[in-house]
Design an enzyme around this catalytic site. Sequence first.
Site, PDB file in Angstrom:
ATOM      1  N   ARG A  99       0.837  -0.941   0.269  1.00 43.41           N
ATOM      2  CA  ARG A  99      -0.188   0.407  -0.318  1.00 43.41           C
ATOM      3  C   ARG A  99       0.767   1.047   0.134  1.00 43.41           C
ATOM      4  NH1 ARG A  99      -4.366   0.603   4.849  1.00 43.41           N
ATOM      5  NH2 ARG A  99      -5.104  -0.990   3.555  1.00 43.41           N
ATOM      6  N   ARG A 106       3.991   7.510  -5.885  1.00 45.39           N
ATOM      7  CA  ARG A 106       4.002   5.603  -6.521  1.00 45.39           C
ATOM      8  C   ARG A 106       4.842   5.016  -6.910  1.00 45.39           C
ATOM      9  NH1 ARG A 106      -0.270   9.258  -8.159  1.00 45.39           N
ATOM     10  NH2 ARG A 106      -2.815   8.825  -7.714  1.00 45.39           N
ATOM     11  N   ASN A 138      -0.677  -0.134  -7.647  1.00 46.13           N
ATOM     12  CA  ASN A 138       0.035   1.096  -8.072  1.00 46.13           C
ATOM     13  C   ASN A 138       2.096   0.543  -7.720  1.00 46.13           C
ATOM     14  OD1 ASN A 138      -1.166   2.962  -9.067  1.00 46.13           O
ATOM     15  ND2 ASN A 138      -1.996   3.093  -6.603  1.00 46.13           N
ATOM     16  N   ARG A 169     -12.067  12.350 -11.607  1.00 47.22           N
ATOM     17  CA  ARG A 169     -11.659  13.221 -11.074  1.00 47.22           C
ATOM     18  C   ARG A 169     -11.391  14.381 -11.365  1.00 47.22           C
ATOM     19  NH1 ARG A 169      -6.671   9.602  -7.609  1.00 47.22           N
ATOM     20  NH2 ARG A 169      -8.077   8.982  -6.404  1.00 47.22           N
ATOM     21  N   HIS A 193      -0.324   7.886 -14.407  1.00 51.39           N
ATOM     22  CA  HIS A 193      -1.425   7.632 -13.011  1.00 51.39           C
ATOM     23  C   HIS A 193      -1.101   7.990 -12.328  1.00 51.39           C
ATOM     24  CE1 HIS A 193      -4.323   7.213 -10.541  1.00 51.39           C
ATOM     25  NE2 HIS A 193      -3.958   5.843  -9.126  1.00 51.39           N
ATOM     26  N   THR A 248      -7.213   5.138  -0.521  1.00 53.89           N
ATOM     27  CA  THR A 248      -8.351   4.841  -1.732  1.00 53.89           C
ATOM     28  C   THR A 248      -9.418   3.702  -1.585  1.00 53.89           C
ATOM     29  OG1 THR A 248      -6.648   4.702  -3.528  1.00 53.89           O
ATOM     30  CG2 THR A 248      -7.547   7.408  -2.426  1.00 53.89           C
TER      31      THR A 248
END
EC number: 1.1.1.27
Length: 332
Positions: A99, A106, A138, A169, A193, A248
């Site tokens: 995570r 990322r 990620n 978003r 991303h 998230t």
Amino acid sequence: MAAIKDSLLAQVAEVLPSSGHKVTIVGIGQVGMASAFSILAQNVSKEVCLIDVCADKLQGELMDLQHGSNFLKNPQITASTDFAASANSRLCIVTAGVRQKEGESRLSLVQRNTDILKNIIPKLVEYSPDTILLMVSNPVDIMTYVAWKLSGLPKNRVIGSGTNLDSSRFRFLMSQRLGVAPTSCHGWIIGEHGDSSVPVWSGVNIAGVRLRELNPILGTGEDPEKWNELHKQVVDSAYEVIKLKGYTSWAIGLSTASLASAILRNTSSVAAVSTSVLGEHGIDKDVFLSLPCVLNANGVTSVVKQILTPTEVEQLQKSANIMSDVQAGLKF
């Protein structure tokens, strides 16, 4: 005395082992479970298999979902620590990985998650050689490249969730400024991303009215309305959510379900997903980045030839160079 089932039912044919639309989700963290719930709640697939190494949590999540089957139109939900359970999956979604920590880029996750994929991707392809891989872990662009290299699958069948969420978003933030529904706001975030993503200001429009026709400096530092702050908010939003709630989940889960729907329902919808961009917009690096792509039952079948400004092309190429530099340091 005959069993109740035998007394109740007279079998006339064998039950098929699979619906043909089986989805396997690897990783039952917050993102994996939000993806599973979104897919089930939206009836994207009636057959979902969960794979994870944590047996107790896996069983708990399985039971929790199964107990709600009555409210989900009777799906078949299974779970296992054994990848054999994923056999014959039409779509394999990978959310497993370390995570992202508060404030962590990322890209700093890259080698740790690459090592995790080495134990996942070959097994998925072994049991489902005709599957499509949808990467969510990620840093997703690098992980999609890694998955492609490890899988041996054609590039069109290895897809990253990419900037589909970033674009969502972006549209939401536009909607808040304009008082228009997000689905009526048309704007794209492409590239990585992450921090080097590219907002396509030249194409932002409402009902075909390009906002740059109303404000030629839209999205630039000279814009008195500071629309460029929207892109910064998009980039910072994941970090902000992680800071506030620790992770998230819901938005990326819904994004994943949307992509799964396009693939399983063969809709040929256009979405910003991570795909091979070699040769696109002058990119000479073999990297995966997000561009608007046509998604259907064969994965990515077309890439939309967006008309970009020279500045947007330059930013996209810069994003590609960043990905290439990171990939060069990977250890497979």
